[in-house]
Design a protein around this motif. Structure first.
Motif, PDB file in Angstrom:
ATOM      1  N   ASN A   1      10.802 -23.783  12.992  1.00  0.00           N
ATOM      2  CA  ASN A   1      10.410 -24.186  14.348  1.00  0.00           C
ATOM      3  C   ASN A   1      11.156 -23.367  15.388  1.00  0.00           C
ATOM      4  N   HIS A   2      12.467 -23.167  15.160  1.00  0.00           N
ATOM      5  CA  HIS A   2      13.284 -22.420  16.120  1.00  0.00           C
ATOM      6  C   HIS A   2      12.697 -21.025  16.322  1.00  0.00           C
ATOM      7  N   ARG A   3      12.370 -20.348  15.235  1.00  0.00           N
ATOM      8  CA  ARG A   3      11.804 -18.999  15.338  1.00  0.00           C
ATOM      9  C   ARG A   3      10.478 -19.019  16.093  1.00  0.00           C
ATOM     10  N   PHE A   4       9.653 -20.022  15.798  1.00  0.00           N
ATOM     11  CA  PHE A   4       8.351 -20.143  16.464  1.00  0.00           C
ATOM     12  C   PHE A   4       8.528 -20.287  17.972  1.00  0.00           C
ATOM     13  N   TYR A   5       9.367 -21.213  18.398  1.00  0.00           N
ATOM     14  CA  TYR A   5       9.537 -21.445  19.831  1.00  0.00           C
ATOM     15  C   TYR A   5      10.160 -20.240  20.525  1.00  0.00           C
ATOM     16  N   GLU A   6      11.140 -19.630  19.915  1.00  0.00           N
ATOM     17  CA  GLU A   6      11.791 -18.467  20.518  1.00  0.00           C
ATOM     18  C   GLU A   6      10.823 -17.286  20.613  1.00  0.00           C
ATOM     19  N   ARG A   7       9.987 -17.104  19.590  1.00  0.00           N
ATOM     20  CA  ARG A   7       8.971 -16.048  19.624  1.00  0.00           C
ATOM     21  C   ARG A   7       7.967 -16.271  20.749  1.00  0.00           C
ATOM     22  N   ASN A   8       7.815 -17.533  21.133  1.00  0.00           N
ATOM     23  CA  ASN A   8       6.833 -17.888  22.157  1.00  0.00           C
ATOM     24  C   ASN A   8       7.460 -18.126  23.530  1.00  0.00           C
ATOM     25  N   GLY A   9       8.654 -17.585  23.744  1.00  0.00           N
ATOM     26  CA  GLY A   9       9.242 -17.581  25.075  1.00  0.00           C
ATOM     27  C   GLY A   9      10.158 -18.725  25.430  1.00  0.00           C
ATOM     28  N   PHE A  10      10.395 -19.645  24.506  1.00  0.00           N
ATOM     29  CA  PHE A  10      11.306 -20.752  24.783  1.00  0.00           C
ATOM     30  C   PHE A  10      12.747 -20.294  24.550  1.00  0.00           C
ATOM     31  N   ILE A  11      13.656 -20.809  25.374  1.00  0.00           N
ATOM     32  CA  ILE A  11      15.072 -20.464  25.314  1.00  0.00           C
ATOM     33  C   ILE A  11      15.856 -21.700  24.892  1.00  0.00           C
ATOM     34  N   ARG A  12      16.767 -21.503  23.942  1.00  0.00           N
ATOM     35  CA  ARG A  12      17.614 -22.602  23.479  1.00  0.00           C
ATOM     36  C   ARG A  12      18.499 -23.060  24.641  1.00  0.00           C
ATOM     37  N   ALA A  13      18.456 -24.376  24.935  1.00  0.00           N
ATOM     38  CA  ALA A  13      19.184 -24.898  26.090  1.00  0.00           C
ATOM     39  C   ALA A  13      20.290 -25.870  25.714  1.00  0.00           C
ATOM     40  N   GLY A  14      20.319 -26.338  24.476  1.00  0.00           N
ATOM     41  CA  GLY A  14      21.351 -27.285  24.094  1.00  0.00           C
ATOM     42  C   GLY A  14      21.167 -27.777  22.677  1.00  0.00           C
ATOM     43  N   LYS A  15      22.193 -28.475  22.192  1.00  0.00           N
ATOM     44  CA  LYS A  15      22.154 -29.037  20.845  1.00  0.00           C
ATOM     45  C   LYS A  15      22.896 -30.362  20.852  1.00  0.00           C
ATOM     46  N   SER A  16      22.282 -31.371  20.267  1.00  0.00           N
ATOM     47  CA  SER A  16      22.939 -32.668  20.162  1.00  0.00           C
ATOM     48  C   SER A  16      23.786 -32.718  18.896  1.00  0.00           C
ATOM     49  N   MET A  17      24.744 -33.599  18.898  1.00  0.00           N
ATOM     50  CA  MET A  17      25.564 -33.828  17.702  1.00  0.00           C
ATOM     51  C   MET A  17      24.687 -34.506  16.651  1.00  0.00           C
ATOM     52  N   PRO A  18      24.946 -34.235  15.370  1.00  0.00           N
ATOM     53  CA  PRO A  18      24.166 -34.905  14.329  1.00  0.00           C
ATOM     54  C   PRO A  18      24.316 -36.424  14.398  1.00  0.00           C
ATOM     55  N   ASP A  19      23.226 -37.099  14.217  1.00  0.00           N
ATOM     56  CA  ASP A  19      23.219 -38.555  14.154  1.00  0.00           C
ATOM     57  C   ASP A  19      23.819 -38.974  12.810  1.00  0.00           C
ATOM     58  N   PRO A  20      24.755 -39.896  12.791  1.00  0.00           N
ATOM     59  CA  PRO A  20      25.373 -40.303  11.520  1.00  0.00           C
ATOM     60  C   PRO A  20      24.370 -40.883  10.519  1.00  0.00           C
ATOM     61  N   GLY A  21      23.343 -41.526  11.026  1.00  0.00           N
ATOM     62  CA  GLY A  21      22.364 -42.126  10.126  1.00  0.00           C
ATOM     63  C   GLY A  21      21.424 -41.125   9.489  1.00  0.00           C
ATOM     64  N   SER A  22      21.014 -40.125  10.265  1.00  0.00           N
ATOM     65  CA  SER A  22      20.038 -39.160   9.750  1.00  0.00           C
ATOM     66  C   SER A  22      20.700 -37.906   9.205  1.00  0.00           C
TER      67      SER A  22
ATOM     68  N   TYR B   1      11.374 -23.666  28.730  1.00  0.00           N
ATOM     69  CA  TYR B   1      10.493 -22.541  29.023  1.00  0.00           C
ATOM     70  C   TYR B   1      10.216 -22.586  30.516  1.00  0.00           C
ATOM     71  N   LYS B   2      10.332 -21.468  31.172  1.00  0.00           N
ATOM     72  CA  LYS B   2       9.996 -21.380  32.588  1.00  0.00           C
ATOM     73  C   LYS B   2       9.026 -20.224  32.754  1.00  0.00           C
ATOM     74  N   ARG B   3       7.823 -20.559  33.162  1.00  0.00           N
ATOM     75  CA  ARG B   3       6.777 -19.553  33.365  1.00  0.00           C
ATOM     76  C   ARG B   3       7.147 -18.623  34.512  1.00  0.00           C
ATOM     77  N   ASP B   4       6.796 -17.360  34.369  1.00  0.00           N
ATOM     78  CA  ASP B   4       7.025 -16.355  35.405  1.00  0.00           C
ATOM     79  C   ASP B   4       8.507 -16.201  35.750  1.00  0.00           C
ATOM     80  N   SER B   5       9.340 -16.234  34.720  1.00  0.00           N
ATOM     81  CA  SER B   5      10.765 -16.016  34.954  1.00  0.00           C
ATOM     82  C   SER B   5      11.280 -14.933  34.019  1.00  0.00           C
ATOM     83  N   ASP B   6      12.519 -14.574  34.197  1.00  0.00           N
ATOM     84  CA  ASP B   6      13.125 -13.553  33.341  1.00  0.00           C
ATOM     85  C   ASP B   6      13.307 -14.022  31.914  1.00  0.00           C
ATOM     86  N   CYS B   7      13.241 -15.326  31.677  1.00  0.00           N
ATOM     87  CA  CYS B   7      13.500 -15.834  30.316  1.00  0.00           C
ATOM     88  C   CYS B   7      12.256 -15.832  29.440  1.00  0.00           C
ATOM     89  N   ARG B   8      11.172 -15.284  29.926  1.00  0.00           N
ATOM     90  CA  ARG B   8       9.938 -15.268  29.132  1.00  0.00           C
ATOM     91  C   ARG B   8       9.946 -14.260  28.074  1.00  0.00           C
TER      92      ARG B   8
END
Length: 161
Positions: free
Chosen positions: A124-145, A154-161
């Protein structure tokens, strides 16, 4: 030929089936969970029906067959990509990228997009990054899962595309 249409309640079983197929491969990467499914509801007709009723839910049709879907939650100042999936037989053919970008063009006034995906779902990460999405954060692992989530923006018409 690919067609994108609004999903209706009678599509729920076809969408559920495609979602189950789409997430089968992820199971081998997911940490040993204690009764957690991923993503929640993907294998439930009731959940797909609820999403059809509550959100902008699009079906992806290829050669007359529903092969996937895309769910968009609209917020005041951005759109959230709540889910996107394709039957495993359609992966790796550019259909997912086309589906994603075609759905996004349906919201020309919304320039900002957001989504979350499990930290272990590297495909999924590769798919989103290939399609212009930028990693913005990461949550801590949930103890249960045993896993957390990566947030993408993703911001259209920006330098991050």
């Amino acid at each position: 030929m690919m067609v994108i249409e609004n999903a209706v309640r009678s599509d729920a079983e076809f969408l559920r089936s495609a979602a189950v197929s789409a997430f089968l491969d992820d199971k081998r990467y997911r940490p040993a969970a204690r009764g957690f499914e991923d993503p929640p509801g993907h294998d439930s007709i009731e959940a797909h029906t609820r999403w059809i009723d509550m959100h902008d839910y699009f079906k992806c049709i290829v050669d007359g067959i529903i092969v996937g879907g895309c769910i968009v939650k609209r917020h005041t100042d951005y759109c959230e990509l709540f889910g996107i999936f394709l039957h495993e037989s359609c992966m790796g053919k550019g259909i997912g990228s086309t589906l994603l970008h075609e759905v996004m063009t349906l919201y020309p006034e919304d320039t900002q997009w957001s989504l979350e995906t499990p930290d272990y779902a590297v495909r999924n990460h590769r798919f989103y990054e290939r399609n212009g999405f930028i990693r913005a954060g990461k949550s801590m692992p949930d103890p249960g899962s045993g896993y957390g989530f990566i947030t993408y923006r993703y911001k259209r018409d920006s330098d991050c595309r």
